[in-house]
Structures are given as structure tokens and as C-alpha cells.
Design a protein around this motif. Structure first.
Motif, PDB file in Angstrom:
ATOM      1  N   THR A  74      53.029  37.563  95.624  1.00  0.00           N
ATOM      2  CA  THR A  74      51.801  38.341  95.705  1.00  0.00           C
ATOM      3  C   THR A  74      51.255  38.480  94.294  1.00  0.00           C
ATOM      4  OG1 THR A  74      52.601  39.578  97.619  1.00  0.00           O
ATOM      5  CG2 THR A  74      50.837  40.590  96.336  1.00  0.00           C
ATOM      6  N   SER A  75      50.002  38.119  94.098  1.00  0.00           N
ATOM      7  CA  SER A  75      49.371  38.218  92.791  1.00  0.00           C
ATOM      8  C   SER A  75      48.401  39.390  92.803  1.00  0.00           C
ATOM      9  CB  SER A  75      48.639  36.914  92.457  1.00  0.00           C
ATOM     10  OG  SER A  75      48.120  36.976  91.144  1.00  0.00           O
ATOM     11  N   LEU A  76      48.498  40.217  91.769  1.00  0.00           N
ATOM     12  CA  LEU A  76      47.646  41.401  91.665  1.00  0.00           C
ATOM     13  C   LEU A  76      46.923  41.398  90.321  1.00  0.00           C
ATOM     14  CD1 LEU A  76      50.303  44.011  92.838  1.00  0.00           C
ATOM     15  CD2 LEU A  76      48.495  43.001  94.234  1.00  0.00           C
ATOM     16  N   PRO A  77      45.618  41.661  90.318  1.00  0.00           N
ATOM     17  CA  PRO A  77      44.893  41.709  89.048  1.00  0.00           C
ATOM     18  C   PRO A  77      45.279  42.945  88.242  1.00  0.00           C
ATOM     19  CG  PRO A  77      43.466  42.437  90.824  1.00  0.00           C
ATOM     20  CD  PRO A  77      44.760  41.969  91.459  1.00  0.00           C
ATOM     21  N   ILE A  78      45.227  42.808  86.923  1.00  0.00           N
ATOM     22  CA  ILE A  78      45.421  43.947  86.020  1.00  0.00           C
ATOM     23  C   ILE A  78      44.221  43.967  85.081  1.00  0.00           C
ATOM     24  CG2 ILE A  78      46.844  44.965  84.216  1.00  0.00           C
ATOM     25  CD1 ILE A  78      49.254  43.522  85.446  1.00  0.00           C
ATOM     26  N   GLY A  79      43.276  44.859  85.389  1.00  0.00           N
ATOM     27  CA  GLY A  79      42.075  44.954  84.580  1.00  0.00           C
ATOM     28  C   GLY A  79      41.607  46.377  84.372  1.00  0.00           C
ATOM     29  N   GLN A 109      56.920  49.490  96.932  1.00  0.00           N
ATOM     30  CA  GLN A 109      56.962  49.117  98.348  1.00  0.00           C
ATOM     31  C   GLN A 109      57.863  47.898  98.578  1.00  0.00           C
ATOM     32  OE1 GLN A 109      53.141  48.843 100.238  1.00  0.00           O
ATOM     33  NE2 GLN A 109      53.965  47.841 102.045  1.00  0.00           N
ATOM     34  N   PHE A 110      57.691  46.858  97.780  1.00  0.00           N
ATOM     35  CA  PHE A 110      58.542  45.675  97.906  1.00  0.00           C
ATOM     36  C   PHE A 110      60.006  46.045  97.680  1.00  0.00           C
ATOM     37  CE2 PHE A 110      54.768  43.042  97.665  1.00  0.00           C
ATOM     38  CZ  PHE A 110      55.130  41.868  98.319  1.00  0.00           C
ATOM     39  N   ALA A 111      60.278  46.820  96.632  1.00  0.00           N
ATOM     40  CA  ALA A 111      61.649  47.184  96.296  1.00  0.00           C
ATOM     41  C   ALA A 111      62.296  47.982  97.428  1.00  0.00           C
ATOM     42  CB  ALA A 111      61.682  47.966  94.986  1.00  0.00           C
ATOM     43  N   ALA A 112      61.580  48.931  97.983  1.00  0.00           N
ATOM     44  CA  ALA A 112      62.118  49.740  99.084  1.00  0.00           C
ATOM     45  C   ALA A 112      62.418  48.858 100.292  1.00  0.00           C
ATOM     46  CB  ALA A 112      61.133  50.850  99.449  1.00  0.00           C
ATOM     47  N   GLY A 141      44.506  42.488  77.053  1.00  0.00           N
ATOM     48  CA  GLY A 141      43.126  42.501  77.525  1.00  0.00           C
ATOM     49  C   GLY A 141      42.996  42.316  79.024  1.00  0.00           C
ATOM     50  N   GLY A 142      44.091  42.468  79.757  1.00  0.00           N
ATOM     51  CA  GLY A 142      44.087  42.281  81.209  1.00  0.00           C
ATOM     52  C   GLY A 142      44.745  40.968  81.574  1.00  0.00           C
ATOM     53  N   GLY A 143      44.990  40.811  82.834  1.00  0.00           N
ATOM     54  CA  GLY A 143      45.647  39.600  83.330  1.00  0.00           C
ATOM     55  C   GLY A 143      46.028  39.806  84.774  1.00  0.00           C
ATOM     56  N   HIS A 144      47.255  39.422  85.118  1.00  0.00           N
ATOM     57  CA  HIS A 144      47.706  39.651  86.486  1.00  0.00           C
ATOM     58  C   HIS A 144      49.224  39.807  86.541  1.00  0.00           C
ATOM     59  CE1 HIS A 144      48.243  35.258  86.253  1.00  0.00           C
ATOM     60  NE2 HIS A 144      49.133  35.395  87.207  1.00  0.00           N
ATOM     61  N   ALA A 145      49.663  40.418  87.639  1.00  0.00           N
ATOM     62  CA  ALA A 145      51.086  40.567  87.933  1.00  0.00           C
ATOM     63  C   ALA A 145      51.385  39.724  89.150  1.00  0.00           C
ATOM     64  CB  ALA A 145      51.431  42.023  88.215  1.00  0.00           C
ATOM     65  N   GLN A 146      52.549  39.133  89.156  1.00  0.00           N
ATOM     66  CA  GLN A 146      52.993  38.351  90.299  1.00  0.00           C
ATOM     67  C   GLN A 146      54.317  38.945  90.778  1.00  0.00           C
ATOM     68  OE1 GLN A 146      53.176  34.203  89.415  1.00  0.00           O
ATOM     69  NE2 GLN A 146      52.614  33.658  91.488  1.00  0.00           N
ATOM     70  N   ILE A 147      54.377  39.306  92.056  1.00  0.00           N
ATOM     71  CA  ILE A 147      55.562  39.906  92.659  1.00  0.00           C
ATOM     72  C   ILE A 147      56.152  38.889  93.625  1.00  0.00           C
ATOM     73  CG2 ILE A 147      56.451  41.821  94.041  1.00  0.00           C
ATOM     74  CD1 ILE A 147      53.942  43.412  93.193  1.00  0.00           C
ATOM     75  N   THR A 148      57.420  38.529  93.392  1.00  0.00           N
ATOM     76  CA  THR A 148      58.060  37.513  94.225  1.00  0.00           C
ATOM     77  C   THR A 148      59.417  38.009  94.710  1.00  0.00           C
ATOM     78  OG1 THR A 148      57.027  35.811  92.830  1.00  0.00           O
ATOM     79  CG2 THR A 148      58.781  35.092  94.317  1.00  0.00           C
ATOM     80  N   PRO A 149      59.580  38.192  96.026  1.00  0.00           N
ATOM     81  CA  PRO A 149      60.905  38.510  96.564  1.00  0.00           C
ATOM     82  C   PRO A 149      61.825  37.303  96.371  1.00  0.00           C
ATOM     83  CG  PRO A 149      59.172  38.963  98.167  1.00  0.00           C
ATOM     84  CD  PRO A 149      58.547  38.184  97.056  1.00  0.00           C
ATOM     85  N   LEU A 150      63.100  37.567  96.057  1.00  0.00           N
ATOM     86  CA  LEU A 150      64.068  36.504  95.808  1.00  0.00           C
ATOM     87  C   LEU A 150      65.295  36.685  96.685  1.00  0.00           C
ATOM     88  CD1 LEU A 150      64.118  36.702  91.905  1.00  0.00           C
ATOM     89  CD2 LEU A 150      62.815  35.074  93.285  1.00  0.00           C
ATOM     90  N   GLY A 201      66.505  40.197  95.620  1.00  0.00           N
ATOM     91  CA  GLY A 201      65.950  40.756  94.404  1.00  0.00           C
ATOM     92  C   GLY A 201      64.448  40.649  94.370  1.00  0.00           C
ATOM     93  N   LEU A 202      63.919  41.058  93.253  1.00  0.00           N
ATOM     94  CA  LEU A 202      62.479  41.037  93.044  1.00  0.00           C
ATOM     95  C   LEU A 202      62.204  40.505  91.654  1.00  0.00           C
ATOM     96  CD1 LEU A 202      60.109  41.869  94.840  1.00  0.00           C
ATOM     97  CD2 LEU A 202      60.177  44.118  93.788  1.00  0.00           C
ATOM     98  N   GLN A 203      61.346  39.507  91.596  1.00  0.00           N
ATOM     99  CA  GLN A 203      60.893  38.967  90.313  1.00  0.00           C
ATOM    100  C   GLN A 203      59.472  39.446  90.078  1.00  0.00           C
ATOM    101  OE1 GLN A 203      61.472  34.737  89.022  1.00  0.00           O
ATOM    102  NE2 GLN A 203      59.262  34.692  89.370  1.00  0.00           N
TER     103      GLN A 203
END
Length: 149
Positions: free
Chosen positions: A11-16, A30-33, A61-70, A77-79
Motif C-alpha cells: 500500500t502506497s501512501l502520500p506524505i505531503g 491497522q496493518f500491525a494489529a 520535502g514530502g514523498g511517500h510511504a509504502q506498507i508491505t505485509p511480509l 511482519g511489516l515492511q
């Protein structure tokens, strides 16, 4: 280490904005739980994510986060990856030193985040941006989100 099977690989989420930071924290929790992390593990992971997301916004200056279940055998786990195209980090060793800050904060972001997770990787190039990837593991927990198992 492989991404969990199923449709929700990443899941990719913007950070701005500050609102994006709150959404990243919410999604990580939520993913961790749902992966079976205990409350203390969730808190550590959300704290690390909060620090890294804020760095992405403030310093990159902003970017994005990527959440990946492993999953790796019985381990789940969670990356989390935090990626920006900002100025990069000139001196990684200095940036990882507790107390070092360029913006008047506590200076615990990178080093503190590293201590809160099982795996930590930082890739940066001055003038090109920074990617920080962290992994936290929980063992033997059943997945409750469809597609995580």
C-alpha cells in the motif's frame, strides 16, 4: 523474506502534509494489529513510522510511504519504506547520532527509529533523495486481513 501473498501486497501512501502523517500512523497501526502485533510492538512500529514519515515531510520535502505485509515461514511482519526526492543526507553517521538535529527537534528520529524495529536500511544520495526501509516481525500470529496469509 517475501511479501505476503494476496492482492494487498503493498500500500502506497502520500506524505505531503501533517494530515498525511496521521493517516500513515493510522494505517501502520491497522496493518500491525491485523498481522497480530501486540500493543507494545504496535506502539514501537507506529512511533518509528511517525518519526520516519515526519523526516520524509520536513527534510525530504514530502514523498511517500509504502506498507508491505511480509511472511517468512511462520513469521509475519511489516515492511515500511519512506521515500523522498529531497536533498538527501550528506553525513549519515552524524544524522544517526542521538541529539543531532538540523531543525531544532530532539534529534532522535533516525537512531530512535532504528532501535524500535528489527531491520533498518537507509539509502541516500545528496541531491537525489532518501529511502529508509524498516521491518518488524511478529511470530506465529494468524493474519485476519484477507489476502495477508
Amino acid at each position: 523474506m517475501t511479501p505476503a501473498s494476496g492482492p494487498a501486497v503493498a500500500t502506497s501512501l502520500p506524505i505531503g502534509s501533517d494530515a498525511d502523517l496521521a493517516w500513515v500512523r493510522h494505517q501502520v497501526r491497522q496493518f500491525a494489529a491485523e498481522l497480530g502485533f501486540g500493543l507494545v510492538q504496535q506502539t514501537k512500529l507506529v512511533t518509528a513510522a511517525s518519526e520516519l514519515a515526519r523526516n520524509t515531510l520536513v527534510h525530504g520535502g514530502g514523498g511517500h510511504a509504502q506498507i508491505t505485509p511480509l511472511h517468512n515461514g511462520l513469521k509475519r511482519g511489516l515492511q515500511l519504506a519512506f521515500i523522498d526526492t529531497g536533498p538527501g543526507i550528506r553525513d549519515i553517521e552524524l544524522a544517526m547520532t542521538d541529539g543531532y538535529t538540523t531543525r531544532g527537534g530532539l534529534g532522535l528520529g533516525l537512531g530512535g527509529a532504528k532501535r524500535l524495529v528489527d531491520e533498518f536500511a537507509l539509502d541516500t544520495e545528496p541531491g537525489q533523495g532518501t529511502a529508509v526501509t524498516v521491518v518488524a516481525w511478529v511470530t506465529g500470529a494468524p493474519a485476519t486481513r484477507p489476502g495477508l496469509g
